[in-house]
Design an enzyme around this catalytic site. Structure first.
Site, mmCIF file in Angstrom:
data_model
loop_
_atom_site.group_PDB
_atom_site.id
_atom_site.type_symbol
_atom_site.label_atom_id
_atom_site.label_comp_id
_atom_site.label_asym_id
_atom_site.label_seq_id
_atom_site.Cartn_x
_atom_site.Cartn_y
_atom_site.Cartn_z
ATOM 1 N NE ARG A 67 -4.117 1.685 2.282
ATOM 2 C CZ ARG A 67 -4.329 2.467 3.343
ATOM 3 N NH1 ARG A 67 -3.559 2.340 4.411
ATOM 4 N NH2 ARG A 67 -5.294 3.357 3.344
ATOM 5 C CG HIS A 71 -1.714 5.316 -0.099
ATOM 6 N ND1 HIS A 71 -2.497 5.869 0.899
ATOM 7 C CD2 HIS A 71 -2.488 4.344 -0.660
ATOM 8 C CE1 HIS A 71 -3.676 5.258 0.934
ATOM 9 N NE2 HIS A 71 -3.680 4.323 0.010
ATOM 10 C CG ASN A 99 -1.450 8.579 3.427
ATOM 11 O OD1 ASN A 99 -1.835 7.568 2.848
ATOM 12 N ND2 ASN A 99 -0.779 9.541 2.799
ATOM 13 C CG HIS A 198 -8.410 -3.696 -1.646
ATOM 14 N ND1 HIS A 198 -9.459 -2.818 -1.833
ATOM 15 C CD2 HIS A 198 -7.336 -2.914 -1.320
ATOM 16 C CE1 HIS A 198 -9.039 -1.576 -1.628
ATOM 17 N NE2 HIS A 198 -7.758 -1.608 -1.332
#
Length: 333
Positions: A67, A71, A99, A198
């Site tokens: 992740r 991001h 975040n 996911h």
């Protein structure tokens, strides 16, 4: 003698163009997997070892490290801006809405960076470490392997506003999320394939509560969520409180990188709104979900290609940016 010279020139030409054949064009230069082969040949072994130890300590860490790469890349490109702490004129992206109290794994990146600096001082960027770490996390979780194009450099700034505005949110509409992908040069296939990340990891109650109690502000639950599954979720995600309670994004095999995420979506058991709308809001996305649910090899192939494509979003190359000595702060000159 003439034949030998010609043969030599042919071989030399092949060697010169070979990196470009396996590279991805970045603004200002090329990214290619062999970038550190001579300057830091120990790099991949170091990263793999530290990631393996981190995941052995905490099985959630594979998803968390993957992740971080996502991001980072969606804000200013893949430049490790996410890793910067607030200092001086820099306001850290770690405090943004997507975040805060959510992204984790920074101490693992610190550990990798320290080991790499000891082996190859001032050589490997934090941005490249994030990209390799993401790949190794997926492989450790049972997912596909891909060659990681390298050669990124680190930014000397962060963008809190970019982090708040550019990272897709779980409660946004399909068209909004797709638009955010397209702004990064990614398409619908990339959206559906990369959502497959996911298949590992967790989400907080606050990320999907509205599906359980008040979808669209009408006081009714989300009818695209399986009723029994929703009832199970409500037991640990109340109408108020418990915001940080964690739930598996893929309840079937939460630590295994596979295609059960898509199978869950087919039976209305996608945890986040952004998961389920892949099946309910767009015919082309729906078809991809079904294909990935039926064919894990196809999912792995598309995911690998899409994550490489994502990793090529606006990297700093050449003389732009810097190689940070500490991923949390810019170098001082």
């Amino acid at each position: 003698m003439a034949k030998l010279i010609i043969s030599y020139l042919i071989v030399l030409s092949v060697l010169v163009i070979a990196p470009q054949c396996f590279s991805h064009k970045a603004q200002g230069g090329y990214l290619y997997p062999q970038f550190y082969d001579h300057s830091c040949p120990q790099l991949h072994n170091i990263v793999k070892s530290v990631v393996a130890q981190a995941v052995a300590r905490d099985r959630r860490m594979a998803a968390s490290l993957l992740r971080l790469h996502f991001h980072d890349c969606f804000v200013k490109g893949c430049d490790a801006s996410l890793l910067l702490d607030s200092s001086g004129s820099i306001v850290s992206e770690k405090g943004s809405k997507p975040n805060k109290n959510s992204v984790r794994g920074f101490e693992v990146i610190d550990e990798i960076k320290a080991a790499v600096e000891q082996a190859c001082p001032h050589t490997v960027s934090c941005a490249d470490i994030l990209a390799i770490t993401a790949r190794d996390s997926v492989v450790i979780a049972g997912g596909p392997y891909w060659e990681v194009p390298l050669g990124r450099r680190d930014s000397r700034g962060a963008s809190l506003s970019g982090s708040n505005n550019d990272i897709p949110a779980p409660n946004q509409t399909f068209n909004t999320i797709l638009t955010k992908f397209k702004r990064q040069g990614l398409d619908l296939v990339d959206l559906v394939a990369l959502s497959g990340a996911h298949t590992i990891g967790n989400a907080r109650c606050v990320s999907f509560r509205q599906r359980l109690y008040n979808q669209n502000g009408n006081g009714q639950p989300d009818m695209t969520l399986d009723s029994l599954y929703a009832s199970q979720l409500r037991s640990q995600c109340p109408p108020s409180g418990g915001d940080q309670n964690l739930f598996f994004l893929d309840y079937v095999s939460p630590f295994q990188f596979d295609n059960s995420y898509y199978r869950n979506i087919l039976v209305n058991k996608g945890l986040l709104n952004s998961d389920q709308i892949l099946w309910t809001k767009n015919p082309a996305a729906m078809q991809l979900v079904k294909q990935y649910a039926d064919n894990m090899e196809l999912f792995f192939d598309h995911f690998s290609k899409s994550v490489v494509k994502m990793g090529n979003i606006s990297p700093l190359t050449g003389n732009r940016g810097e190689i940070r000595q500490n991923c949390r702060r810019i170098n001082s000159y």
